[in-house]
Structure formats: structure tokens, C-alpha cells
Scaffold this motif. Sequence first.
Motif, short mmCIF file in Angstrom:
data_model
loop_
_atom_site.label_atom_id
_atom_site.label_comp_id
_atom_site.label_asym_id
_atom_site.label_seq_id
_atom_site.Cartn_x
_atom_site.Cartn_y
_atom_site.Cartn_z
N ALA A 70 69.12 54.96 21.55
CA ALA A 70 68.68 53.58 21.29
C ALA A 70 68.34 52.86 22.60
O ALA A 70 67.34 52.15 22.68
CB ALA A 70 69.77 52.83 20.54
N LEU A 71 69.17 53.05 23.62
CA LEU A 71 68.89 52.42 24.91
C LEU A 71 67.60 52.95 25.52
O LEU A 71 66.81 52.17 26.07
CB LEU A 71 70.07 52.66 25.87
CG LEU A 71 71.34 51.86 25.60
CD1 LEU A 71 72.46 52.31 26.52
CD2 LEU A 71 71.08 50.37 25.79
N TYR A 72 67.39 54.24 25.40
CA TYR A 72 66.15 54.83 25.92
C TYR A 72 64.94 54.25 25.20
O TYR A 72 63.94 53.86 25.83
CB TYR A 72 66.18 56.35 25.75
CG TYR A 72 64.87 57.02 26.08
CD1 TYR A 72 64.50 57.24 27.41
CD2 TYR A 72 63.99 57.41 25.07
CE1 TYR A 72 63.28 57.84 27.72
CE2 TYR A 72 62.79 58.01 25.36
CZ TYR A 72 62.43 58.22 26.69
OH TYR A 72 61.23 58.81 26.99
N THR A 73 65.03 54.16 23.87
CA THR A 73 63.92 53.63 23.08
C THR A 73 63.65 52.17 23.43
O THR A 73 62.49 51.75 23.60
CB THR A 73 64.24 53.74 21.57
OG1 THR A 73 64.51 55.10 21.25
CG2 THR A 73 63.09 53.23 20.73
N LYS A 111 59.44 48.25 28.83
CA LYS A 111 58.56 48.56 29.97
C LYS A 111 57.09 48.62 29.56
O LYS A 111 56.22 48.17 30.31
CB LYS A 111 58.98 49.89 30.58
CG LYS A 111 60.31 49.86 31.31
CD LYS A 111 60.66 51.24 31.87
CE LYS A 111 62.00 51.20 32.60
NZ LYS A 111 62.37 52.54 33.14
N LYS A 112 56.81 49.14 28.38
CA LYS A 112 55.43 49.38 27.98
C LYS A 112 54.75 48.15 27.38
O LYS A 112 53.52 48.09 27.31
CB LYS A 112 55.37 50.52 26.95
CG LYS A 112 55.71 51.88 27.51
CD LYS A 112 55.57 52.96 26.46
CE LYS A 112 54.13 53.09 25.98
NZ LYS A 112 53.96 54.19 25.01
N ASN A 161 68.66 47.48 17.42
CA ASN A 161 70.08 47.12 17.39
C ASN A 161 70.63 47.16 15.98
O ASN A 161 71.74 47.67 15.74
CB ASN A 161 70.25 45.72 17.98
CG ASN A 161 71.68 45.23 17.92
OD1 ASN A 161 72.51 45.60 18.73
ND2 ASN A 161 71.97 44.37 16.95
N PHE A 162 69.87 46.64 15.01
CA PHE A 162 70.32 46.59 13.62
C PHE A 162 70.56 47.98 13.06
O PHE A 162 71.54 48.21 12.33
CB PHE A 162 69.28 45.84 12.78
CG PHE A 162 69.64 45.72 11.33
CD1 PHE A 162 70.56 44.77 10.92
CD2 PHE A 162 69.07 46.54 10.38
CE1 PHE A 162 70.90 44.63 9.58
CE2 PHE A 162 69.40 46.43 9.04
CZ PHE A 162 70.31 45.48 8.64
N SER A 163 69.69 48.92 13.37
CA SER A 163 69.85 50.28 12.85
C SER A 163 71.14 50.91 13.34
O SER A 163 71.85 51.58 12.58
CB SER A 163 68.65 51.14 13.26
OG SER A 163 68.56 51.27 14.67
#
Length: 455
Positions: A435-438, A444-445, A65-67
Motif C-alpha cells: 500500500a505504501l509503495y502504491t 510522485k506521478k 487506506n480504506f482497502s
Amino acid sequence: MEALLLSRWQFAITTIYHFLFVPLTLGLTIWVALLETCYVRTERPHWKEPCRQLVRFFGTLFLINFSLGVVTGIVQEFHFGMNWSEYARFMGDIFGAPLALEALTAFFLESTFLGIWMFGWDKLSPKVHCLCAWLIAIGSNLSAFWILVANSFMQHPVGYVVNNGRAEMNDFLALVTNPYVIGEYSHALFSGIATTGILVLSVAAWKYLKDAASQEAFRHVLRAGAIYLAIGVMGVMGSGHMHTQYLATANPMKLASMEALWENADPAPFAVMAVIDQDKLKNSAEIKIPALFSLMLYNKPSGEVKGINTINAEMVSKYGNGDYRPDVFGLFWSFRLMVACGGAMMFIAFVVAALTWNEKFAAYRWLLKFVPLSLPLPFLANTAGWFIAEGGRQPWIVVGLQKTADAVSPNLTSTEVWLTMTGFTLLYLILIVAALYTACRYIKKTSIPLEGRDA
């Protein structure tokens, strides 16, 4: 479309993108610092390592989020020179001071200790590492303070003189202690806590339902997240009420427009719904609660509230001919959207807290499935709140001193704005999707097993 309107759209789009991440940064830094404090202080052996993993889990989400917040924020500063050079010329002496202090005191503090925090897990003692987390939280929130000092001057100018066609600061203390800052900053701080509360509950609910190994750890997170969310929402409501009362004297036009109150009223009703006719300067139909607006402002069911038409006439006599009414329709419904989202978030906090304290998760697991669906709520509320704050001072860019139409760069062309606005809008969209994908992939992992359970 003319360059002025396009420049307003461009700044609005880039600011909305940026403001998706700012409240989350404010709230997440405090949340991570609190988690790490729990990790340092806990004496429960079976909780020590999972708590450390939770710090790193939410810390990673914060870094993502910060990035995005940094990337989207840098572009905004270039707007002042490229799109709004007349504003920069008129306001540079005042606006530049808090921006410089934001960089020197807040951003440097935040970024320096963020680096130490990221790479110091195995090099610093737990207490020193935790101190770094708190310094990041202080830096992030100090950054917001300086930005809102600058913004508050635009809403309610203080501590200045006008010389040679420019506003010059003659009282820095007045700038920093501007009463407008208190309402804006407290509202932003608690909205950040509420935004983080919803994110924490959404992630924790999903992990509780989908990740059996992490279920016990995130049961605790759900309980803490519900408290954090409730604190945020109650703080937003309290600070919002306080600031609304202050607007009665600081910016009555914004206040009357939020309620679509066209004529003076004593006592003033609160309009639940209204069909607003901005051309005829009235509401064609409305559902009202008698005296409630006066009660909100004066803590009693009486008291006059000036209407939009009266305030506009006063501003004409003070500043000259013109229409000083903002977008009444947009302000009216943005306020109600913000309030509705806040009420929904408070309800979610209450439901999740009831489930955690009464150990009813097994019987009401289906309720947790709806929690992640609430994730858009704080972002809608934050965007609506931003529109109220900025749209409510139109047609002024600095209330009483400079109109928005007079602030745009004189040599700017529509084509230039179109190209940059399209480019940044698409680029930011790509970055947000990435970002959302990451973040989703990481959520999940990552599992956080917790051996044992507290009584």
C-alpha cells in the motif's frame, strides 16, 4: 507461552495494524468531502479544475487506506469467536447489537456511496457527487461511533443485567448514551482529523518542493492543511482533557496509573518523568509539577486524587483477592508519548500556517523538508492512545464483570495462536508495504498544475 498471553498479543498486533488506518479513514473522508465542496462552490475559473484534481488525488489516497482498513478490520471480528469465545458467550447479547448496527447502518451506507462516488464522476451532477462524498464521511464516522459504543461498555458497563451467567442488555438507550462514548468518540474523531492533517501537510510539502508544476496548487493545500491539523490537535486536546476529568469517577485506576500516582494526594502533582518500580509499588525517582494534576482534574489547584494502592485495596474488597493494577509503566509513558506527539504536531501546524500566511516559503524552503519526517507522529500517538484505552482496563476485559483471563477460549492451544499470529503479522506487513509503495508511486506521478494565482 500460554494461550492467554499469546491471544492478547495477537489481538493487540492485529488491532494496532487496523488502527493505523481507522483514524486516517475518519479524517480523510471529511477532508475529501470538504475539498469537493470547495470544488462545487468555487467561482474562480482558474481554480475549478485543479480543485477537482485535488479531490481525486486525495480520494485515491483514501481508497488505498480504506482497502487496508477493511482487510485488517474483518479479521478482528473473528478473534471474538476463535480466541475469546468465553467473552463472546458472556457479552454476545450486548456486544452484538452495536456491531450489527455498524454493519447495517454505517458500513452499508459507506460502501454503497463509495462505489457511487468512485464510478460516478462523469455520470452524476457535481452537487450529487459531492453529496455522496459527505455520505461516505457520515458512514465512516457512524461506523466508528457504533464500535466505540461497544468498546465503551467494556470500559464502563451500563444498561445491563446478568442472567444465567451472561450479561443481557435491558436498556439500549443507556448503552448508546453511555457518557464514556462521548469522550472516546470525540477523541477518535479529532485524532483522525489530526492524522489526516499531518498526511496532507507531508504530501503537500513534498509536492511543493519536488513537483514544480504542482507547486502553486499545493501551496493552497499547505495553508488549508495547517488549519485542518490545528483543528484536529486542539480538538484532541480538548476532548482528551474532558475525558480525563470523567475518568476520575468512571475509571480512577486507569487515571492514577497514567500518572503513576501510587498514594492518595491532595493536591496531586503531575509527574513529568518517573522511575517506576512496579514491584515495590512506588516511584524510585520523579520530576513533579506541584498541584498540576489536581488542576487538570478539578480546574483548581486542590482536590484529592486516589492513588493506585488505595484503589486496588478498594477493588479487592469489592471483587475479591487479586491484583487489579494495570501496566503502570506502559500507561505512564504511553500517555507522555501521546502528549509529546500532539505538541509536536501543534508546533508543525503553527509553523506551516505562519509560512503560508506571510508568504515566506521562498526564504524558508528548508523548513518544508522536515515536514514529511513528521508523518509517523500521529500514528505513534494513536497507537499510544489505543494502549492507554485498552491496557488501562486490565485485568478486566469488561470492567467489573469479566476478567481477561476468564474470557479466552478454553480449548485454544498455544501452537494455534502462534501460527495464526505469525501468519497475520507477516501478511499485514506485506500489505502495508504494498500500500505504501502504491501510494508513494501515485503521489510522485500525479501533477496538478494551477494556472494563475489569487491576489
